[in-house]
Motif scaffolding. Structure first.
Motif, PDB file in Angstrom:
ATOM      1  N   THR A 161       0.832  -1.208   0.000  1.00 33.13           N
ATOM      2  CA  THR A 161       0.000   0.000   0.000  1.00 33.13           C
ATOM      3  C   THR A 161       0.865   1.256   0.000  1.00 33.13           C
ATOM      4  OG1 THR A 161      -1.350  -1.305   1.517  1.00 33.13           O
ATOM      5  CG2 THR A 161      -2.088   0.922   1.074  1.00 33.13           C
ATOM      6  N   ARG A 162       1.856   1.257   0.893  1.00 29.40           N
ATOM      7  CA  ARG A 162       2.740   2.431   0.970  1.00 29.40           C
ATOM      8  C   ARG A 162       3.520   2.623  -0.327  1.00 29.40           C
ATOM      9  NH1 ARG A 162       5.396   2.121   7.082  1.00 29.40           N
ATOM     10  NH2 ARG A 162       3.473   2.660   8.194  1.00 29.40           N
ATOM     11  N   PHE A 163       3.938   1.494  -0.922  1.00 29.35           N
ATOM     12  CA  PHE A 163       4.722   1.572  -2.153  1.00 29.35           C
ATOM     13  C   PHE A 163       3.869   2.135  -3.298  1.00 29.35           C
ATOM     14  CE2 PHE A 163       6.681  -0.464  -5.977  1.00 29.35           C
ATOM     15  CZ  PHE A 163       7.907   0.183  -5.906  1.00 29.35           C
ATOM     16  N   VAL A 164       2.617   1.674  -3.370  1.00 33.71           N
ATOM     17  CA  VAL A 164       1.720   2.164  -4.421  1.00 33.71           C
ATOM     18  C   VAL A 164       1.476   3.658  -4.236  1.00 33.71           C
ATOM     19  CG1 VAL A 164      -0.654   2.030  -5.314  1.00 33.71           C
ATOM     20  CG2 VAL A 164       0.611  -0.067  -4.830  1.00 33.71           C
ATOM     21  N   LYS A 165       1.296   4.082  -2.966  1.00 34.27           N
ATOM     22  CA  LYS A 165       1.112   5.508  -2.667  1.00 34.27           C
ATOM     23  C   LYS A 165       2.313   6.324  -3.140  1.00 34.27           C
ATOM     24  CE  LYS A 165      -1.780   5.952   1.220  1.00 34.27           C
ATOM     25  NZ  LYS A 165      -1.758   5.700   2.651  1.00 34.27           N
ATOM     26  N   LYS A 166       3.488   5.764  -2.876  1.00 32.29           N
ATOM     27  CA  LYS A 166       4.719   6.444  -3.257  1.00 32.29           C
ATOM     28  C   LYS A 166       4.808   6.559  -4.785  1.00 32.29           C
ATOM     29  CE  LYS A 166       9.721   5.857  -3.204  1.00 32.29           C
ATOM     30  NZ  LYS A 166      10.879   5.142  -2.673  1.00 32.29           N
ATOM     31  N   LEU A 167       4.430   5.475  -5.473  1.00 33.61           N
ATOM     32  CA  LEU A 167       4.447   5.498  -6.938  1.00 33.61           C
ATOM     33  C   LEU A 167       3.551   6.612  -7.465  1.00 33.61           C
ATOM     34  CD1 LEU A 167       4.346   1.752  -8.094  1.00 33.61           C
ATOM     35  CD2 LEU A 167       6.276   3.321  -8.156  1.00 33.61           C
ATOM     36  N   GLY A 168       2.408   6.814  -6.782  1.00 32.79           N
ATOM     37  CA  GLY A 168       1.482   7.861  -7.180  1.00 32.79           C
ATOM     38  C   GLY A 168       2.088   9.251  -7.078  1.00 32.79           C
ATOM     39  N   GLN A 169       2.990   9.407  -6.101  1.00 30.95           N
ATOM     40  CA  GLN A 169       3.606  10.724  -5.906  1.00 30.95           C
ATOM     41  C   GLN A 169       4.749  10.977  -6.884  1.00 30.95           C
ATOM     42  OE1 GLN A 169       4.801  10.323  -1.863  1.00 30.95           O
ATOM     43  NE2 GLN A 169       2.715  10.475  -1.068  1.00 30.95           N
ATOM     44  N   ILE A 170       5.280   9.890  -7.469  1.00 29.10           N
ATOM     45  CA  ILE A 170       6.430  10.044  -8.365  1.00 29.10           C
ATOM     46  C   ILE A 170       5.954  10.379  -9.774  1.00 29.10           C
ATOM     47  CG2 ILE A 170       8.344   8.801  -9.455  1.00 29.10           C
ATOM     48  CD1 ILE A 170       8.641   7.219  -6.864  1.00 29.10           C
ATOM     49  N   LYS A 171       6.612  11.385 -10.365  1.00 19.84           N
ATOM     50  CA  LYS A 171       6.209  11.791 -11.712  1.00 19.84           C
ATOM     51  C   LYS A 171       7.096  11.114 -12.760  1.00 19.84           C
ATOM     52  CE  LYS A 171       3.988  16.090 -10.500  1.00 19.84           C
ATOM     53  NZ  LYS A 171       4.285  16.054  -9.030  1.00 19.84           N
ATOM     54  N   GLY A 172       6.474  10.734 -13.857  1.00 18.19           N
ATOM     55  CA  GLY A 172       7.235  10.158 -14.971  1.00 18.19           C
ATOM     56  C   GLY A 172       7.309   8.647 -14.876  1.00 18.19           C
ATOM     57  N   PHE A 173       7.070   7.996 -16.032  1.00 16.83           N
ATOM     58  CA  PHE A 173       7.015   6.535 -16.057  1.00 16.83           C
ATOM     59  C   PHE A 173       8.354   5.901 -15.681  1.00 16.83           C
ATOM     60  CE2 PHE A 173       7.132   2.441 -18.379  1.00 16.83           C
ATOM     61  CZ  PHE A 173       6.088   1.823 -17.711  1.00 16.83           C
ATOM     62  N   SER A 174       9.444   6.444 -16.230  1.00 16.92           N
ATOM     63  CA  SER A 174      10.747   5.820 -15.956  1.00 16.92           C
ATOM     64  C   SER A 174      11.135   5.989 -14.495  1.00 16.92           C
ATOM     65  CB  SER A 174      11.825   6.400 -16.878  1.00 16.92           C
ATOM     66  OG  SER A 174      11.879   7.786 -16.722  1.00 16.92           O
ATOM     67  N   ASN A 175      10.746   7.103 -13.893  1.00 17.80           N
ATOM     68  CA  ASN A 175      10.998   7.294 -12.462  1.00 17.80           C
ATOM     69  C   ASN A 175      10.220   6.280 -11.632  1.00 17.80           C
ATOM     70  OD1 ASN A 175      12.915   9.281 -12.436  1.00 17.80           O
ATOM     71  ND2 ASN A 175      11.421  10.960 -12.455  1.00 17.80           N
ATOM     72  N   LYS A 176       8.970   6.026 -12.072  1.00 17.28           N
ATOM     73  CA  LYS A 176       8.146   5.020 -11.369  1.00 17.28           C
ATOM     74  C   LYS A 176       8.821   3.649 -11.431  1.00 17.28           C
ATOM     75  CE  LYS A 176       3.651   7.149 -12.405  1.00 17.28           C
ATOM     76  NZ  LYS A 176       3.151   7.790 -11.183  1.00 17.28           N
ATOM     77  N   LEU A 177       9.343   3.325 -12.622  1.00 21.32           N
ATOM     78  CA  LEU A 177      10.040   2.047 -12.767  1.00 21.32           C
ATOM     79  C   LEU A 177      11.277   1.987 -11.889  1.00 21.32           C
ATOM     80  CD1 LEU A 177      10.023   0.973 -16.536  1.00 21.32           C
ATOM     81  CD2 LEU A 177       8.772  -0.014 -14.618  1.00 21.32           C
ATOM     82  N   LEU A 178      12.004   3.118 -11.857  1.00 16.91           N
ATOM     83  CA  LEU A 178      13.223   3.173 -11.049  1.00 16.91           C
ATOM     84  C   LEU A 178      12.934   2.931  -9.574  1.00 16.91           C
ATOM     85  CD1 LEU A 178      15.394   6.092 -12.497  1.00 16.91           C
ATOM     86  CD2 LEU A 178      16.027   3.675 -12.303  1.00 16.91           C
ATOM     87  N   ALA A 179      11.755   3.387  -9.135  1.00 18.40           N
ATOM     88  CA  ALA A 179      11.390   3.237  -7.721  1.00 18.40           C
ATOM     89  C   ALA A 179      11.366   1.774  -7.289  1.00 18.40           C
ATOM     90  CB  ALA A 179      10.031   3.877  -7.460  1.00 18.40           C
ATOM     91  N   PHE A 180      11.138   0.857  -8.256  1.00 16.62           N
ATOM     92  CA  PHE A 180      11.125  -0.576  -7.921  1.00 16.62           C
ATOM     93  C   PHE A 180      12.509  -1.070  -7.505  1.00 16.62           C
ATOM     94  CE2 PHE A 180       7.029  -2.509  -9.016  1.00 16.62           C
ATOM     95  CZ  PHE A 180       6.393  -1.439  -9.628  1.00 16.62           C
ATOM     96  N   VAL A 181      13.549  -0.533  -8.158  1.00 20.00           N
ATOM     97  CA  VAL A 181      14.884  -1.080  -7.917  1.00 20.00           C
ATOM     98  C   VAL A 181      15.799  -0.151  -7.121  1.00 20.00           C
ATOM     99  CG1 VAL A 181      14.886  -2.645  -9.896  1.00 20.00           C
ATOM    100  CG2 VAL A 181      15.632  -0.279 -10.206  1.00 20.00           C
ATOM    101  N   LYS A 182      15.402   1.103  -6.973  1.00 29.03           N
ATOM    102  CA  LYS A 182      16.207   2.030  -6.163  1.00 29.03           C
ATOM    103  C   LYS A 182      15.941   1.765  -4.680  1.00 29.03           C
ATOM    104  CE  LYS A 182      18.356   4.867  -9.083  1.00 29.03           C
ATOM    105  NZ  LYS A 182      19.808   5.111  -8.997  1.00 29.03           N
ATOM    106  N   PRO A 183      16.825   2.239  -3.816  1.00 28.92           N
ATOM    107  CA  PRO A 183      16.601   2.030  -2.374  1.00 28.92           C
ATOM    108  C   PRO A 183      15.248   2.582  -1.933  1.00 28.92           C
ATOM    109  CG  PRO A 183      18.807   2.840  -2.752  1.00 28.92           C
ATOM    110  CD  PRO A 183      18.116   2.876  -4.081  1.00 28.92           C
ATOM    111  N   PRO A 184      14.682   2.007  -0.858  1.00 30.01           N
ATOM    112  CA  PRO A 184      13.330   2.383  -0.425  1.00 30.01           C
ATOM    113  C   PRO A 184      13.159   3.870  -0.125  1.00 30.01           C
ATOM    114  CG  PRO A 184      14.288   0.681   1.011  1.00 30.01           C
ATOM    115  CD  PRO A 184      15.267   0.924  -0.065  1.00 30.01           C
TER     116      PRO A 184
END
Ligand code: ZN
Lengths: 293, 177
Positions: free
Chosen positions: A264-287
């Motif tokens: 849930t928290r991760f999905v919320k964070k994805l919502g706050q991140i702009k740009g598709f590639s940034n969203k993808l990066l959030a999966f593999v970058k540190p929490p």
């Protein structure tokens, strides 16, 4: 000694030994130990509703995790493992003491890296945070798992199969490491003797791993051997009293909330991140990573 | 710690542990526990034809030995377990110094037959004409196990195969086809 290590073993024997530790230990160590912990909590007047409900939530999350594990196991693990074993593996190893010991050690090393990855990439922490979110520390916490916790071990153990180890032996070794790890979730045992604390992961080392004190973050990833942490720069001894939990507590004993809070928290964070590639990066970058504006 | 240090140390650990396992599997000759394939022939004649006619029979082991080689041929075993009711026909061949039995045909309760894959089911490592030992491949929960077994000749056309493993055992009667 060499003859002993190279002596061929029978599968039924090996299965039997693993069965005694991997499966039966629940009855002869884990449950009796948990009862002991409950008695200690009662004696310290810490046995309250929150603790009991937290323990129940732990066991329920294990149910969820186990369900995913079973589905994954039936559908993929054995098939993928055997495909790898039969197509892209070094010559198949014989079954002897040396192979069994090396397999357990490799599974332990794989566990170290898998665990470290779970802490250091966004999607890993989204599921592993569940395990760390309890403010308590007892045997039942060992069973607190997140929804995707079963997936990462597969990725990290496939290389062991490629090295020529039998897939079933690899699976049994992984469970062995996991069960050893389970036994460390306790406040009852203080520090053990120096040589043991030097080589093995112990309750003391693992308490540090569960600490929310800043210096204890992302330390002591080990399963069985703490020397991996010592060699790879993530060791931290237990000094300050450990405060268990995560930096943003969930304050809930609802098993559903507990099980899914990371996602849930991760999905919320994805919502706050702009740009598709940034969203993808959030999966593999540190929490704690956030893209620069 | 630098990433390169992490990579080098990790690779070192993996190579060390995997190398050790391979060394113990393939690098060390443990002659004492290697199954010494001895057909306990109590007869001498095997040597004789070789001495007389060395070019014709280069491999003495495969020479016909009347004491033991009546094992060669097809044998039928009836099963009546929960998993399988029917019979399996095995084909025993003499290969190098041992006898190997391969699955040849499956027969169901009604006698309907189906060709088998021809996988190795049994290796008889020693046999003196009436008693012997071997390794039997059994399948248990989808996994193959190699289990020590004993064979005993009952009469010309029958022998029994027995194994016992943690109370999981059986005695099978092998009948000549
Ligand atoms: Zn962790």
């Amino acid at each position: 000694m060499i003859d002993f290590l190279a002596k061929k073993l029978d599968w039924l024997d090996v299965h039997h030994w693993f069965y005694i530790f991997n499966d039966l230990s629940l009855f002869y160590i884990i449950i009796p130990f948990f009862v002991l912990e409950l008695i200690r909590y009662a004696y310290l007047k810490r046995l309250d509703k929150d603790l009991v409900l937290d323990s129940i939530a732990n066991v329920i999350t294990f149910g969820g995790f186990f369900l995913v594990e079973v589905i994954l196991g039936i559908l993929a693990i054995t098939k993928v493992y055997y495909w790898v074993y039969n197509n892209i593996s070094l010559p198949h190893l014989e079954l002897n003491w040396a192979t069994v010991i090396c397999c357990v050690l490799l599974a332990d090393f794989a566990y170290y890296w898998e665990h470290r990855t779970m802490h250091r990439i966004g999607i890993g922490w989204a599921t592993h945070t569940v395990h760390h979110s309890s403010p308590h520390f007892n045997m039942s916490v060992a069973y607190r798992f997140g929804p995707l916790d079963a997936i990462m071990p597969v990725v990290f153990s496939l290389p062991i199969v490629m090295l020529g180890f039998d897939p079933i032996l690899v699976l049994l070794s992984e469970v062995f490491v996991q069960v050893f790890q389970t036994l460390l979730h306790t406040e009852i045992i203080g520090k053990l003797t120096k040589p043991i604390e030097f080589i093995f992961n112990t309750p003391s080392h693992h308490r540090v791993h569960h600490g929310s004190n800043r210096q204890y973050w992302d330390k002591n990833y080990a399963g069985i051997l703490i020397i991996w942490d010592r060699m790879l720069g993530t060791f931290e001894p237990e000094k300050e009293k450990v405060v268990y939990g995560i930096s943003q507590p969930i304050n809930s004993v609802n098993p559903i909330v507990v099980f899914f809070h990371g996602i849930t928290r991760f999905v919320k964070k994805l919502g706050q991140i702009k740009g598709f590639s940034n969203k993808l990066l959030a999966f593999v970058k540190p929490p704690d990573w956030m893209p620069k504006q | 710690m630098k990433n390169s240090t992490l990579v080098f140390r990790s690779l070192g650990i993996i190579i060390f542990l995997a190398g050790l396992a391979h060394l113990f599997s393939f690098g060390i000759d443990t002659s004492d526990d290697a199954p010494t394939p001895t057909i306990e022939t109590n007869a001498v004649p095997v040597e004789q034809p070789e001495a007389e006619n060395p070019t014709e029979k280069p491999v003495a082991n495969t020479a016909y030995n009347p004491e033991t080689d009546h094992l060669i041929g097809q044998w039928k075993v009836a099963y009546n377990t929960e998993d399988f009711k029917g019979a399996i026909v095995y084909k025993i061949k003499k290969e190098s110094k041992v006898f190997n039995a391969y699955t040849h045909q499956y027969q169901d309760e009604n006698g309907y037959a189906e060709k088998a894959k021809g996988s190795k089911a049994l290796t008889i490592t020693s046999f003196n004409g009436s008693k012997g030992k071997g390794i039997y491949n059994i399948e248990y929960e989808g996994k193959q196990y190699e289990v020590d077994c004993k064979i005993a000749q009952v009469d010309e056309n029958t022998f029994t195969l027995s194994y016992d493993y943690y109370g999981y055992g059986d005695v099978e009667t092998w009948k000549r086809q």
